[in-house]
Design an enzyme around this catalytic site. Structure first.
Site, PDB file in Angstrom:
ATOM      1  N   ALA A  36       0.870  -1.184   0.000  1.00  0.00           N
ATOM      2  CA  ALA A  36       0.000   0.000   0.000  1.00  0.00           C
ATOM      3  C   ALA A  36       0.905   1.230   0.000  1.00  0.00           C
ATOM      4  O   ALA A  36       0.786   2.127   0.837  1.00  0.00           O
ATOM      5  CB  ALA A  36      -0.981  -0.006   1.167  1.00  0.00           C
ATOM      6  N   GLY A  40       5.845   8.314   1.266  1.00  0.00           N
ATOM      7  CA  GLY A  40       6.778   8.041   2.362  1.00  0.00           C
ATOM      8  C   GLY A  40       7.670   6.857   2.029  1.00  0.00           C
ATOM      9  O   GLY A  40       8.910   6.919   2.171  1.00  0.00           O
ATOM     10  N   HIS A  41       7.071   5.781   1.554  1.00  0.00           N
ATOM     11  CA  HIS A  41       7.862   4.623   1.137  1.00  0.00           C
ATOM     12  C   HIS A  41       8.811   4.999  -0.008  1.00  0.00           C
ATOM     13  O   HIS A  41       9.976   4.602  -0.027  1.00  0.00           O
ATOM     14  CB  HIS A  41       6.941   3.495   0.658  1.00  0.00           C
ATOM     15  CG  HIS A  41       5.997   2.964   1.686  1.00  0.00           C
ATOM     16  ND1 HIS A  41       4.641   3.158   1.615  1.00  0.00           N
ATOM     17  CD2 HIS A  41       6.199   2.211   2.808  1.00  0.00           C
ATOM     18  CE1 HIS A  41       4.042   2.559   2.626  1.00  0.00           C
ATOM     19  NE2 HIS A  41       4.965   1.982   3.379  1.00  0.00           N
ATOM     20  N   SER A 189       0.537   7.495   5.670  1.00  0.00           N
ATOM     21  CA  SER A 189       0.429   6.158   6.239  1.00  0.00           C
ATOM     22  C   SER A 189      -0.527   5.352   5.384  1.00  0.00           C
ATOM     23  O   SER A 189      -1.532   5.884   4.891  1.00  0.00           O
ATOM     24  CB  SER A 189      -0.125   6.240   7.670  1.00  0.00           C
ATOM     25  OG  SER A 189      -0.569   4.963   8.106  1.00  0.00           O
ATOM     26  N   ARG A 191      -2.529   3.392   6.476  1.00  0.00           N
ATOM     27  CA  ARG A 191      -3.791   3.339   7.222  1.00  0.00           C
ATOM     28  C   ARG A 191      -4.643   4.598   7.015  1.00  0.00           C
ATOM     29  O   ARG A 191      -5.817   4.584   7.356  1.00  0.00           O
ATOM     30  CB  ARG A 191      -3.529   3.116   8.708  1.00  0.00           C
ATOM     31  CG  ARG A 191      -3.038   1.704   9.007  1.00  0.00           C
ATOM     32  CD  ARG A 191      -2.988   1.391  10.491  1.00  0.00           C
ATOM     33  NE  ARG A 191      -2.793  -0.019  10.726  1.00  0.00           N
ATOM     34  CZ  ARG A 191      -1.627  -0.600  11.000  1.00  0.00           C
ATOM     35  NH1 ARG A 191      -0.524   0.125  11.073  1.00  0.00           N
ATOM     36  NH2 ARG A 191      -1.551  -1.905  11.199  1.00  0.00           N
TER      37      ARG A 191
HETATM   38  P1  AMP Z   1       4.946   0.050   6.469  1.00  0.00           P
HETATM   39  O1  AMP Z   1       4.662  -0.366   5.058  1.00  0.00           O
HETATM   40  O2  AMP Z   1       3.902   0.934   7.056  1.00  0.00           O
HETATM   41  O3  AMP Z   1       5.363  -1.094   7.332  1.00  0.00           O
HETATM   42  O4  AMP Z   1       6.227   0.996   6.371  1.00  0.00           O
HETATM   43  C1  AMP Z   1       7.404   0.556   5.736  1.00  0.00           C
HETATM   44  C2  AMP Z   1       8.489   1.551   6.030  1.00  0.00           C
HETATM   45  O5  AMP Z   1       8.119   2.833   5.520  1.00  0.00           O
HETATM   46  C3  AMP Z   1       8.726   1.718   7.539  1.00  0.00           C
HETATM   47  O6  AMP Z   1      10.118   1.837   7.774  1.00  0.00           O
HETATM   48  C4  AMP Z   1       7.991   2.995   7.837  1.00  0.00           C
HETATM   49  O7  AMP Z   1       8.485   3.682   8.953  1.00  0.00           O
HETATM   50  C5  AMP Z   1       8.226   3.781   6.558  1.00  0.00           C
HETATM   51  N1  AMP Z   1       7.217   4.821   6.423  1.00  0.00           N
HETATM   52  C6  AMP Z   1       5.871   4.699   6.568  1.00  0.00           C
HETATM   53  N2  AMP Z   1       5.264   5.889   6.440  1.00  0.00           N
HETATM   54  C7  AMP Z   1       6.253   6.803   6.216  1.00  0.00           C
HETATM   55  C8  AMP Z   1       6.278   8.221   6.015  1.00  0.00           C
HETATM   56  N3  AMP Z   1       5.161   8.947   6.011  1.00  0.00           N
HETATM   57  N4  AMP Z   1       7.467   8.813   5.820  1.00  0.00           N
HETATM   58  C9  AMP Z   1       8.612   8.085   5.832  1.00  0.00           C
HETATM   59  N5  AMP Z   1       8.657   6.752   6.013  1.00  0.00           N
HETATM   60  C10 AMP Z   1       7.502   6.111   6.202  1.00  0.00           C
END
Ligand code: AMP
Length: 288
Positions: A36, A40-41, A189, A191
């Site tokens: 998703a 940020g990713h 996010s 979410r």
């Molecule tokens: P997730 O897919 O939510 O597990 O996130 C994967 C990686 O992306 C994790 O290291 C998160 O901290 C990072 N991440 C998620 N949201 C953001 C954001 N808004 N800015 C920077 N990194 C993010």
């Protein structure tokens, strides 16, 4: 148009691909995600691409980090859109295993980190950080990169991952990247997709709370006053607060003079739970 990114779904194939590239002298960056994907990713992927020769991204919704009654079943799964988003960013491999490839039948092994995994998310989501540590360890074994990139958005998670890597002596560097935000300050996010339009508007209260914390910290306020300042916008927006406080950035204990701190906030809007944080510079008087 960039070509399709090869999808790899077993640890053995992934290790082989990364191992061959490293043997050829290439520096490998790794970005673990649950998919998703959003900007940020992408910021993590871009940083990895700048600093490394090849980038691997994993997309795996890790069942062991979700508690009973949490959102594992409804977590957004958008693989085709994720691959399209990654395509222009020079990603060499996407590792997208099935759960059985990460957790073999009768799997009985977990990693438990104490220290930074206690309190906050660790208290509210029992077993969450054990699930995170276990999957990150397995992903790092499958993707034996030189450096792995994580987001500061999940501050406590970065502490847990760093501690595990240090304690187990895992041969990888960890880089933590800044949080990417929407124009109105809401941290990106996966979410956020759960939020209704009205909840999305109210969700800016988390960042507002962090702005309040930063201003109060700068003004020399003590923790109680900072907490009170943080709660105002959250309560006004109808956010059910899990925590809103300021702590030492490394130990998550009470802030002390001369050390970096972090404001942490977590709360619920309807059925959606959001977290955010903001780093605070050291100040001479700690808790004031
Ligand atoms: P997730 O897919 O939510 O597990 O996130 C994967 C990686 O992306 C994790 O290291 C998160 O901290 C990072 N991440 C998620 N949201 C953001 C954001 N808004 N800015 C920077 N990194 C993010």
């Amino acid at each position: 148009m960039p070509g399709a990114i090869p999808l790899i779904d077993t640890p053995a194939a992934m290790r082989q691909a990364v191992g061959a590239a490293r043997a050829a002298g290439r520096r490998i960056g790794f970005v673990p995600t649950m998919g998703a994907l959003h900007a940020g990713h992408v910021s993590l992927v871009e940083r990895a691409a700048r600093e490394c020769d090849d980038v691997a991204v994993s997309i795996f919704v890790n069942p062991t980090q979700f508690g009973p009654g949490e959102d594992f079943a409804r977590y957004p799964r958008t693989l085709a859109a994720d691959l399209a988003l990654l395509a222009p960013h020079g990603v060499r491999w996407v590792y997208a295993p099935e759960a059985a490839a990460v957790y073999p039948p009768a799997d009985a092994t977990r990693i438990v980190v104490e220290g930074p995994a206690r309190g906050f998310e660790g208290a509210i989501r029992p077993g969450h950080f054990s699930g995170v540590a276990t999957v990150v360890c397995r992903l790092l074994l499958a993707v034996p990169a030189d450096v792995a990139y994580f987001g500061a958005k999940d501050w406590q998670q970065t502490l847990v991952v760093r501690r595990m890597v240090r304690d187990l002596g895992l041969p990888i560097s960890i880089v933590v990247c800044p949080t990417v935000r929407e124009a109105d300050g809401l941290a990106m996010s996966s979410r956020n997709a759960y939020l209704s339009a009205a909840e999305r508007a109210r969700a800016t209260a988390l960042n507002a709370a962090l702005e309040r914390a930063a201003a109060a910290w700068e003004a020399g306020a003590d923790v109680a006053a900072i907490e009170a300042a943080m709660r105002e916008p959250l309560l006004a927006a109808g956010v059910a607060i899990d925590y809103a406080t300021v702590v030492d950035a490394e130990s998550l204990a009470s802030p002390t003079a001369g050390r970096s701190a972090v404001a942490l906030v977590a709360g619920r809007l309807g059925t959606t739970r959001l977290i955010d944080n903001r780093a605070l510079p050291p100040r001479s008087d700690g808790d004031g």
